[in-house]
Structures are given as C-alpha cells and as structure tokens.
Design a protein around this motif. Sequence first.
Motif, PDB file in Angstrom:
ATOM      1  N   GLU A 168     -47.683  15.358 -18.683  1.00 61.17           N
ATOM      2  CA  GLU A 168     -46.686  14.782 -17.775  1.00 61.17           C
ATOM      3  C   GLU A 168     -47.295  14.204 -16.495  1.00 61.17           C
ATOM      4  O   GLU A 168     -46.911  14.593 -15.381  1.00 61.17           O
ATOM      5  CB  GLU A 168     -45.633  15.843 -17.402  1.00 61.17           C
ATOM      6  N   PRO A 169     -48.233  13.264 -16.603  1.00 60.53           N
ATOM      7  CA  PRO A 169     -48.833  12.709 -15.374  1.00 60.53           C
ATOM      8  C   PRO A 169     -47.858  11.914 -14.527  1.00 60.53           C
ATOM      9  O   PRO A 169     -48.122  11.697 -13.338  1.00 60.53           O
ATOM     10  CB  PRO A 169     -49.959  11.810 -15.917  1.00 60.53           C
ATOM     11  N   SER A 170     -46.726  11.487 -15.083  1.00 56.39           N
ATOM     12  CA  SER A 170     -45.774  10.685 -14.313  1.00 56.39           C
ATOM     13  C   SER A 170     -44.713  11.528 -13.618  1.00 56.39           C
ATOM     14  O   SER A 170     -43.881  10.984 -12.890  1.00 56.39           O
ATOM     15  CB  SER A 170     -45.071   9.677 -15.238  1.00 56.39           C
ATOM     16  N   LEU A 171     -44.744  12.846 -13.807  1.00 54.02           N
ATOM     17  CA  LEU A 171     -43.664  13.710 -13.332  1.00 54.02           C
ATOM     18  C   LEU A 171     -43.498  13.612 -11.812  1.00 54.02           C
ATOM     19  O   LEU A 171     -44.433  13.844 -11.047  1.00 54.02           O
ATOM     20  CB  LEU A 171     -43.960  15.163 -13.716  1.00 54.02           C
ATOM     21  N   GLY A 172     -42.300  13.252 -11.392  1.00 55.95           N
ATOM     22  CA  GLY A 172     -41.965  13.227  -9.974  1.00 55.95           C
ATOM     23  C   GLY A 172     -42.532  12.056  -9.204  1.00 55.95           C
ATOM     24  O   GLY A 172     -42.467  12.054  -7.967  1.00 55.95           O
ATOM     25  N   LEU A 173     -43.072  11.048  -9.894  1.00 52.66           N
ATOM     26  CA  LEU A 173     -43.691   9.917  -9.204  1.00 52.66           C
ATOM     27  C   LEU A 173     -42.806   8.678  -9.274  1.00 52.66           C
ATOM     28  O   LEU A 173     -42.058   8.483 -10.230  1.00 52.66           O
ATOM     29  CB  LEU A 173     -45.057   9.602  -9.821  1.00 52.66           C
ATOM     30  N   ALA A 174     -42.932   7.838  -8.253  1.00 52.21           N
ATOM     31  CA  ALA A 174     -42.199   6.577  -8.232  1.00 52.21           C
ATOM     32  C   ALA A 174     -42.726   5.645  -9.327  1.00 52.21           C
ATOM     33  O   ALA A 174     -43.896   5.736  -9.717  1.00 52.21           O
ATOM     34  CB  ALA A 174     -42.358   5.910  -6.862  1.00 52.21           C
ATOM     35  N   LEU A 177     -46.122   3.939  -8.829  1.00 47.67           N
ATOM     36  CA  LEU A 177     -47.253   4.857  -8.933  1.00 47.67           C
ATOM     37  C   LEU A 177     -47.529   5.221 -10.388  1.00 47.67           C
ATOM     38  O   LEU A 177     -48.683   5.336 -10.796  1.00 47.67           O
ATOM     39  CB  LEU A 177     -46.971   6.129  -8.128  1.00 47.67           C
ATOM     40  N   VAL A 178     -46.465   5.390 -11.170  1.00 48.28           N
ATOM     41  CA  VAL A 178     -46.635   5.670 -12.601  1.00 48.28           C
ATOM     42  C   VAL A 178     -47.398   4.534 -13.267  1.00 48.28           C
ATOM     43  O   VAL A 178     -48.342   4.761 -14.031  1.00 48.28           O
ATOM     44  CB  VAL A 178     -45.257   5.866 -13.277  1.00 48.28           C
ATOM     45  N   GLN A 179     -47.008   3.311 -12.950  1.00 53.69           N
ATOM     46  CA  GLN A 179     -47.683   2.146 -13.519  1.00 53.69           C
ATOM     47  C   GLN A 179     -49.159   2.119 -13.123  1.00 53.69           C
ATOM     48  O   GLN A 179     -50.041   1.865 -13.950  1.00 53.69           O
ATOM     49  CB  GLN A 179     -46.989   0.863 -13.066  1.00 53.69           C
ATOM     50  N   GLU A 180     -49.439   2.413 -11.851  1.00 57.19           N
ATOM     51  CA  GLU A 180     -50.821   2.401 -11.372  1.00 57.19           C
ATOM     52  C   GLU A 180     -51.668   3.456 -12.079  1.00 57.19           C
ATOM     53  O   GLU A 180     -52.796   3.187 -12.524  1.00 57.19           O
ATOM     54  CB  GLU A 180     -50.850   2.634  -9.859  1.00 57.19           C
ATOM     55  N   ILE A 181     -51.124   4.661 -12.208  1.00 57.05           N
ATOM     56  CA  ILE A 181     -51.878   5.750 -12.845  1.00 57.05           C
ATOM     57  C   ILE A 181     -52.119   5.442 -14.325  1.00 57.05           C
ATOM     58  O   ILE A 181     -53.216   5.667 -14.842  1.00 57.05           O
ATOM     59  CB  ILE A 181     -51.140   7.089 -12.651  1.00 57.05           C
ATOM     60  N   PHE A 182     -51.123   4.918 -15.018  1.00 59.61           N
ATOM     61  CA  PHE A 182     -51.305   4.588 -16.430  1.00 59.61           C
ATOM     62  C   PHE A 182     -52.310   3.450 -16.614  1.00 59.61           C
ATOM     63  O   PHE A 182     -53.061   3.426 -17.585  1.00 59.61           O
ATOM     64  CB  PHE A 182     -49.967   4.240 -17.071  1.00 59.61           C
ATOM     65  N   GLU A 183     -52.344   2.513 -15.676  1.00 60.82           N
ATOM     66  CA  GLU A 183     -53.349   1.437 -15.739  1.00 60.82           C
ATOM     67  C   GLU A 183     -54.758   2.012 -15.568  1.00 60.82           C
ATOM     68  O   GLU A 183     -55.700   1.578 -16.248  1.00 60.82           O
ATOM     69  CB  GLU A 183     -53.063   0.387 -14.662  1.00 60.82           C
ATOM     70  N   ILE A 184     -54.904   2.994 -14.687  1.00 64.18           N
ATOM     71  CA  ILE A 184     -56.214   3.628 -14.486  1.00 64.18           C
ATOM     72  C   ILE A 184     -56.620   4.403 -15.740  1.00 64.18           C
ATOM     73  O   ILE A 184     -57.776   4.344 -16.175  1.00 64.18           O
ATOM     74  CB  ILE A 184     -56.178   4.560 -13.257  1.00 64.18           C
ATOM     75  N   ILE A 185     -55.675   5.122 -16.340  1.00 68.78           N
ATOM     76  CA  ILE A 185     -55.964   5.860 -17.573  1.00 68.78           C
ATOM     77  C   ILE A 185     -56.418   4.905 -18.675  1.00 68.78           C
ATOM     78  O   ILE A 185     -57.382   5.182 -19.405  1.00 68.78           O
ATOM     79  CB  ILE A 185     -54.719   6.652 -18.021  1.00 68.78           C
TER      80      ILE A 185
END
Length: 263
Positions: A168-174, A177-185
């Motif tokens: 759940e890396p997107s939990l509680g994030l705007a 930010l979810v898009q940015e983190i998934f792009e980094i992954i």
Amino acid sequence: MPLLALNNVEVVYDKVFLAIKGVSLAVEEGDMVALLGANGAGKSTTLKTVSGLLGPERGAVTRGEVSFDGRDVLPMSAAKRVESGIVHVLEGRRIFEHLTPDENLTAAFPLQGSRAQLQELKAQVYDYFPRLHERRKSQAGYLSGGEQQMLAIARALMTRPRLIMLDEPSLGLAPLLVQEIFEIITRINREEKVSVLLVEQNAAAALETVRHAYLLENGHVVMSGDAATLKQNPDIQEFYLGGHGQVDYHNVKHYRRRKRWLA
C-alpha cells in the motif's frame, strides 16, 4: 523459471484462522506484478509469507511452497531472505522517525559493506529521490507523508534487492504524490531490473503501473492476467475501478461466485 513462485500456499493465524487458501502466483525476473483486492483479502499476508514476517503475528504456512530464484525460502529466517535479495516495504511507512533520512539509509545498509559502497549507494538512491536529498539532515518524523513513503522505499533499496515488495505505498497520499511515487518505482524497475510485487487497493493506479496482476478475494486468487486485460474486465471495472453508474449490491454474491469460476 520465475524469480518468485508461490504454489498452493495456505497460511493460518493462531492455529485457527485460515487467512490465505491455496494461493499460487509468480513474479518473473524484472517484472512488475500487483496484488489487488479489498481489505482482508489476504494481500498483506501473502507478502509476509514471502518475507518471513508471519511469526510475530502468530501466523504460519501450513501448506504449499515458496521459492525464490529456485530455492525454498520457507526454512530461511527473515534476515536470510533479505540477504538473498527479498525486501519488504511494510504498510504504514515504518521509518526511524528520530533519525534523519541520511541516518535511516545508513541503518539499512548491510554491515559487511564498505564506506565507499555506502556512499555510492546513497548517491544512487538520492538520484531517484532528490526530495530526500534536500531533507537528508532533517528529522524523519517531520517529513511529509509522501516523503516518509519515499524514505521507506529508499531504505529498502539500500539492501540492493532483486525483489521489492510494496504494501500500500499510496495509502493516505494525494493523487499527485501517488503518481510521482509510482513513476519512481517504474524507473527503479526499468533501470535497476528490480522485480516488483505491489499490494494496492488503488487498482486504477496499480494497473497503470504493473504488467501483470492477481485479484485476491477471501484468501483465494480469483482472477489473474496481464494488466491491460484486467482493466477491460467488466467486473474489475465495476468493483475496483469505479465502474459506471450505481453498483447493484444484490448481485455482489453472484459476482463473487463468477470470479471463483473465472479462477
């Protein structure tokens, strides 16, 4: 041969509660795979089965096989599994809040590594997470939720994993930010050839990121396939991607029965 393979795995908590029931899945070398499903479906338990973290929660594998790179990992301790190349980023951003991001990265680095290797790996990680480099001397507990999630992933990379499991890396994030983190992954997967097993309730974001997915319900795998195919499935669209119009909850039981047949 897949990098990670689960074959007909069952997990029981407290010798009573059957949490996952005959789960089989595979993650190929360099692949990105998602586990989708509602709360209580068995997604986190599946990750803990792989990483060896069932014991503290009084869980145990009672049936099936788990292999990584052709080796049976069930007899291994959690630490040995990390050494073999498996790393698990737990739900809830489990960072050392009293340390700085830089100290968090140092704490995750293997003891047998050299100082030069540590600095090289830190530079690599900060390249993926420039925001962490800017905040590297701040106390981690004062980072934003998104920055703490980035730190949790960055710390996992300090072990030089072959498989990174994200809960759940997107939990509680705007959404941004979810898009940015998934792009980094995705970038880490592409550039470092690190395989990814992603647990997500945000099915839309997950299916845009991964190449294959498994849908869990009540401890069973009820559907699997490539991400593009699953996105087009009407049941997935209706119950996990928002659908169109109102959900007819009188048909939910029928939907679950259909998924079991599809499995």
